[in-house]
Design an enzyme around this catalytic site. Structure first.
Site, mmCIF file in Angstrom:
data_model
loop_
_atom_site.group_PDB
_atom_site.id
_atom_site.type_symbol
_atom_site.label_atom_id
_atom_site.label_comp_id
_atom_site.label_asym_id
_atom_site.label_seq_id
_atom_site.Cartn_x
_atom_site.Cartn_y
_atom_site.Cartn_z
ATOM 1 N N HIS A 48 -1.904 -5.783 13.709
ATOM 2 C CA HIS A 48 -1.044 -5.908 12.518
ATOM 3 C C HIS A 48 -1.723 -6.689 11.407
ATOM 4 C CE1 HIS A 48 2.329 -3.973 14.454
ATOM 5 N NE2 HIS A 48 2.045 -4.669 15.534
ATOM 6 N N LYS A 49 -2.633 -6.014 10.736
ATOM 7 C CA LYS A 49 -3.441 -6.632 9.672
ATOM 8 C C LYS A 49 -2.569 -7.306 8.618
ATOM 9 C CE LYS A 49 -7.914 -6.078 10.161
ATOM 10 N NZ LYS A 49 -7.741 -6.425 11.577
ATOM 11 N N PHE A 50 -1.458 -6.669 8.277
ATOM 12 C CA PHE A 50 -0.572 -7.264 7.271
ATOM 13 C C PHE A 50 0.335 -8.321 7.901
ATOM 14 C CE2 PHE A 50 3.745 -7.142 5.354
ATOM 15 C CZ PHE A 50 3.445 -7.881 4.218
ATOM 16 N N TRP A 51 1.031 -7.941 8.955
ATOM 17 C CA TRP A 51 2.054 -8.848 9.485
ATOM 18 C C TRP A 51 1.467 -10.141 10.033
ATOM 19 C CZ3 TRP A 51 6.619 -9.124 7.793
ATOM 20 C CH2 TRP A 51 7.227 -7.989 7.278
ATOM 21 N N ASN A 182 16.029 -3.717 3.042
ATOM 22 C CA ASN A 182 16.376 -2.404 3.601
ATOM 23 C C ASN A 182 15.809 -1.306 2.712
ATOM 24 O OD1 ASN A 182 17.617 -0.504 5.248
ATOM 25 N ND2 ASN A 182 19.680 -1.295 4.951
ATOM 26 N N PHE A 183 15.926 -0.086 3.164
ATOM 27 C CA PHE A 183 15.555 1.115 2.399
ATOM 28 C C PHE A 183 14.095 1.132 1.964
ATOM 29 C CE2 PHE A 183 20.183 0.418 1.605
ATOM 30 C CZ PHE A 183 20.631 1.503 2.338
ATOM 31 N N LEU A 184 13.230 0.571 2.814
ATOM 32 C CA LEU A 184 11.791 0.695 2.550
ATOM 33 C C LEU A 184 11.405 2.154 2.791
ATOM 34 C CD1 LEU A 184 8.849 -0.218 2.210
ATOM 35 C CD2 LEU A 184 8.879 -0.941 4.603
ATOM 36 N N CYS A 185 10.862 2.767 1.768
ATOM 37 C CA CYS A 185 10.538 4.191 1.887
ATOM 38 C C CYS A 185 9.333 4.528 1.020
ATOM 39 C CB CYS A 185 11.751 5.013 1.440
ATOM 40 S SG CYS A 185 11.498 6.782 1.619
ATOM 41 N N ALA A 196 3.059 0.200 1.847
ATOM 42 C CA ALA A 196 4.212 -0.559 2.356
ATOM 43 C C ALA A 196 3.983 -2.073 2.261
ATOM 44 C CB ALA A 196 4.550 -0.125 3.784
ATOM 45 N N THR A 218 15.972 -4.918 9.841
ATOM 46 C CA THR A 218 15.884 -4.208 11.119
ATOM 47 C C THR A 218 14.913 -3.050 10.950
ATOM 48 O OG1 THR A 218 17.752 -2.774 10.536
ATOM 49 C CG2 THR A 218 18.255 -4.713 11.872
ATOM 50 N N LEU A 434 22.883 -2.277 7.401
ATOM 51 C CA LEU A 434 23.213 -0.864 7.163
ATOM 52 C C LEU A 434 22.001 0.046 7.308
ATOM 53 C CD1 LEU A 434 25.403 -1.586 4.045
ATOM 54 C CD2 LEU A 434 26.199 -1.119 6.370
HETATM 55 S S1 MYA Z 1 13.283 -0.076 8.066
HETATM 56 C C1 MYA Z 1 13.136 1.594 7.496
HETATM 57 C C2 MYA Z 1 11.724 1.926 7.185
HETATM 58 N N1 MYA Z 1 11.599 3.223 6.562
HETATM 59 C C3 MYA Z 1 11.301 4.362 7.204
HETATM 60 O O1 MYA Z 1 11.079 4.377 8.394
HETATM 61 C C4 MYA Z 1 11.287 5.605 6.337
HETATM 62 C C5 MYA Z 1 10.192 6.564 6.693
HETATM 63 N N2 MYA Z 1 8.907 5.892 6.687
HETATM 64 C C6 MYA Z 1 8.273 5.464 5.568
HETATM 65 O O2 MYA Z 1 8.743 5.604 4.448
HETATM 66 C C7 MYA Z 1 6.921 4.782 5.768
HETATM 67 O O3 MYA Z 1 6.404 5.142 7.023
HETATM 68 C C8 MYA Z 1 7.035 3.238 5.668
HETATM 69 C C9 MYA Z 1 5.659 2.612 6.008
HETATM 70 C C10 MYA Z 1 7.386 2.839 4.246
HETATM 71 C C11 MYA Z 1 8.030 2.666 6.639
HETATM 72 N N3 MYA Z 1 9.004 -2.413 8.282
HETATM 73 O O4 MYA Z 1 1.897 1.794 3.783
HETATM 74 P P1 MYA Z 1 1.421 1.809 5.192
HETATM 75 C C12 MYA Z 1 3.919 -1.802 8.345
HETATM 76 C C13 MYA Z 1 8.027 -3.299 8.028
HETATM 77 O O5 MYA Z 1 0.041 2.299 5.402
HETATM 78 P P2 MYA Z 1 3.368 3.859 5.751
HETATM 79 C C14 MYA Z 1 13.528 -0.975 6.615
HETATM 80 O O6 MYA Z 1 13.782 -0.443 5.569
HETATM 81 C C15 MYA Z 1 2.949 -1.442 9.447
HETATM 82 O O7 MYA Z 1 3.243 -2.189 10.615
HETATM 83 N N4 MYA Z 1 6.714 -2.997 8.085
HETATM 84 O O8 MYA Z 1 2.437 2.596 6.147
HETATM 85 C C16 MYA Z 1 13.385 -2.494 6.704
HETATM 86 C C17 MYA Z 1 1.633 -1.782 8.804
HETATM 87 O O9 MYA Z 1 1.419 -3.191 8.788
HETATM 88 P P3 MYA Z 1 0.463 -3.841 9.909
HETATM 89 C C18 MYA Z 1 6.401 -1.739 8.392
HETATM 90 O O10 MYA Z 1 3.735 4.525 7.013
HETATM 91 C C19 MYA Z 1 12.118 -2.877 5.980
HETATM 92 C C20 MYA Z 1 1.860 -1.355 7.356
HETATM 93 O O11 MYA Z 1 3.295 -1.355 7.162
HETATM 94 C C21 MYA Z 1 7.352 -0.770 8.659
HETATM 95 O O12 MYA Z 1 2.793 4.669 4.674
HETATM 96 C C22 MYA Z 1 11.732 -4.311 6.179
HETATM 97 C C23 MYA Z 1 1.334 0.030 7.098
HETATM 98 O O13 MYA Z 1 1.564 0.323 5.759
HETATM 99 C C24 MYA Z 1 8.704 -1.151 8.601
HETATM 100 N N5 MYA Z 1 9.701 -0.304 8.854
HETATM 101 O O14 MYA Z 1 4.708 3.155 5.165
HETATM 102 C C25 MYA Z 1 10.443 -4.652 5.477
HETATM 103 N N6 MYA Z 1 6.740 0.393 8.921
HETATM 104 O O15 MYA Z 1 -0.913 -3.312 9.682
HETATM 105 C C26 MYA Z 1 9.996 -6.055 5.757
HETATM 106 C C27 MYA Z 1 5.419 0.155 8.839
HETATM 107 O O16 MYA Z 1 0.548 -5.326 9.720
HETATM 108 C C28 MYA Z 1 10.757 -7.056 4.952
HETATM 109 N N7 MYA Z 1 5.215 -1.131 8.519
HETATM 110 O O17 MYA Z 1 1.025 -3.426 11.231
HETATM 111 C C29 MYA Z 1 10.206 -8.448 5.143
HETATM 112 C C30 MYA Z 1 10.987 -9.510 4.326
HETATM 113 C C31 MYA Z 1 10.588 -9.451 2.864
HETATM 114 C C32 MYA Z 1 11.428 -10.412 1.991
HETATM 115 C C33 MYA Z 1 11.108 -11.872 2.261
HETATM 116 C C34 MYA Z 1 11.897 -12.808 1.359
HETATM 117 C C35 MYA Z 1 11.700 -14.188 1.662
#
Ligand code: MYA
Length: 434
Positions: A48-51, A182-185, A196, A218, A434
């Protein structure tokens, strides 16, 4: 058969399949397989390079009880929060999405309808309605700046989205102001390009600008590190359609007519004083809910404004019912569900699955089982195909008996910049996102 009839986890934002994955015989657990598991988990921790760079619980810290519960990092002075948005590749630009604008809301709706969460087998995709999105994104005190989009500069096409809303979440005795994210897309054509992490960093920056430093979210995927892992359960209301579209399977030794009979519900609800929630019920429902949610380790800390927004019935968005004692007029019980249809992909006969999702339920006088049976009856009357519930709160007490079957995916709960030093059981969670 009710326990095994779901082939899809139906949009748990989670689609880790393989329900048989745990069925190893004891002889499988050799030193070799143990060693492999250790190696797998070590490489998982590296993946998890980012996380790895974020203030979230890391896999390597699991079980380390010396780490204190609470914020992982202290807030930085607001003056040190970056004022400019993060850099995007040159072809793209940031926008703030005004969900009150009909056009903007439609653009978001279209992006999500075509690109948001699907099940593992790509048979279903969440289809949040526009009214639902407005409701979900504009609660009391919401920040427009937390509704973040990315457009292609030249065509202005919306290609990515992420949102936050403010919420008070109680963790044990502490009420923490958080963002619910939410609604990361990301559009299907732009996947795997590391967009992302930029979206997440940008929404984080905008949350920080409001002096808020924690978040809850979630996901169906495993990231560092879940505070709890829950499971969706599904109660068929329209079994024939669910089987026809491949959501469920006919159980062994079951015919269609026996299956239909198995899931049949009474025509009307059974609880005396059961009725739809109204505006004047807000104070009583707030008291009831606050008191009930206080038993869970993590739960929202709702005030009357929140209850009015989140729980007052809104057609095709949220349904709430309560029990008013016919004698004392006291409000003793409450149940609610939200409406989240899914598009059925590539089926000749059906395009939409109408799903109800259990939301917040409170039982003090009416047994929870009876209350939820009435909720099922209402959902059936309103032509929902399926009623879904997580195993959070006290839901386990009614799932099997009311003929819910387990889904095949998991939903992981996460906190950002807040450590909890043990993994929570779903029944310790009082939060539904949600
Ligand atoms: S969960 C719903 C997520 N959406 C979907 O599943 C819809 C369909 N999928 C997509 O649109 C894409 O596949 C998404 C990833 C956008 C999910 N939560 O850009 P990348 C990490 C967090 O190359 P893509 C919801 O909405 C992944 O482990 N991280 O990947 C809650 C990797 O990082 P690492 C995720 O597939 C969201 C990196 O992204 C998720 O093109 C909460 C890869 O990026 C995920 N669901 O795009 C977000 N999926 O290398 C966090 C993948 O480290 C919020 N990744 O493993 C955090 C709090 C922020 C606020 C803080 C305030 C203080």
């Amino acid at each position: 058969m009710a326990d095994n009839n779901s082939t899809s986890d139906s949009q748990a934002k989670s689609h880790t399949q393989n329900p048989d994955g745990d069925l190893h015989s004891e002889s499988d657990i050799s030193i070799d397989s143990l060693a492999r598991k250790v190696q797998e988990s070590l490489s998982l921790a590296k993946r998890h390079k980012f996380w790895e760079t974020q203030p979230v619980g890391q896999f390597k810290d699991l079980g380390d009880t010396s780490l204190l519960e609470g914020p992982i990092e202290a807030p930085t002075p607001l003056s040190e929060v970056k004022k400019e948005p993060y850099n995007l590749p040159n072809l793209y630009e940031w926008i703030t999405c005004d969900m009150d604008s009909e056009e903007m809301c439609a653009e978001v709706y279209n992006l999500l309808t075509n690109n948001y969460v699907e099940d593992d087998e790509n048979m279903f995709r969440f289809n949040y309605s526009k009214e639902f999105l407005r409701w979900a994104l504009c609660p009391p005190g919401f920040f427009r700046s937390w509704h973040v989009g990315v457009r292609v500069k030249s065509s202005k096409k919306l290609v990515a989205f992420i949102t936050g809303i403010p919420a008070r979440i109680r963790v044990r005795d502490t009420v923490v102001i958080m963002a619910e994210v939410n609604f990361l897309c990301v559009h299907k054509k732009l996947r795997s390009k590391r967009l992302a992490p930029v979206m997440i960093k940008e929404v984080t920056r905008r949350v920080h600008l409001e002096n808020i430093w924690q978040a809850a979210y979630t996901a169906g995927v495993v990231l560092p590190t879940p505070v709890s892992t829950c499971q969706y359960w599904h109660r068929s209301l329209n079994p024939k359609k669910l089987i026809d579209v491949g959501f469920s399977r006919l159980g062994p030794r079951m015919t269609m007519s026996r299956t239909i009979k198995l899931y049949k519900l009474p025509d009307s609800t059974s609880t005396l004083g059961f009725r739809k929630m109204e505006l004047h019920d807000v104070p009583a429902v707030t008291r009831l809910l606050r008191n009930y949610l206080s038993q869970f380790l993590v739960a929202p800390y709702f005030d009357e404004n929140d209850v009015e927004h989140w729980l007052l019935p809104k057609e095709n968005v949220v349904d709430s019912y309560l029990v008013e004692s016919p004698e004392t007029h006291e409000i003793t019980d409450f149940c609610s569900f939200y409406t989240l249809p899914s598009s059925i992909l590539g089926n000749q006969n059906y395009s939409t699955l109408k799903a109800a999702y259990s939301y917040y339920n409170v039982s003090t006088k009416t047994p929870l089982l009876q209350l939820m049976n009435d909720a099922l009856i209402i959902a059936k009357q309103k032509h929902y195909d399926v009623f879904n519930a997580l195993d959070v709160m006290q839901n386990e007490s009614f799932l099997k008996e009311l003929k819910f079957g387990p889904g095949d995916g998991k939903l992981h709960y996460y906190l950002y910049n807040y450590r909890i030093n043990h993994v929570l059981r779903p029944s310790e969670l009082g939060l539904v996102l949600l």
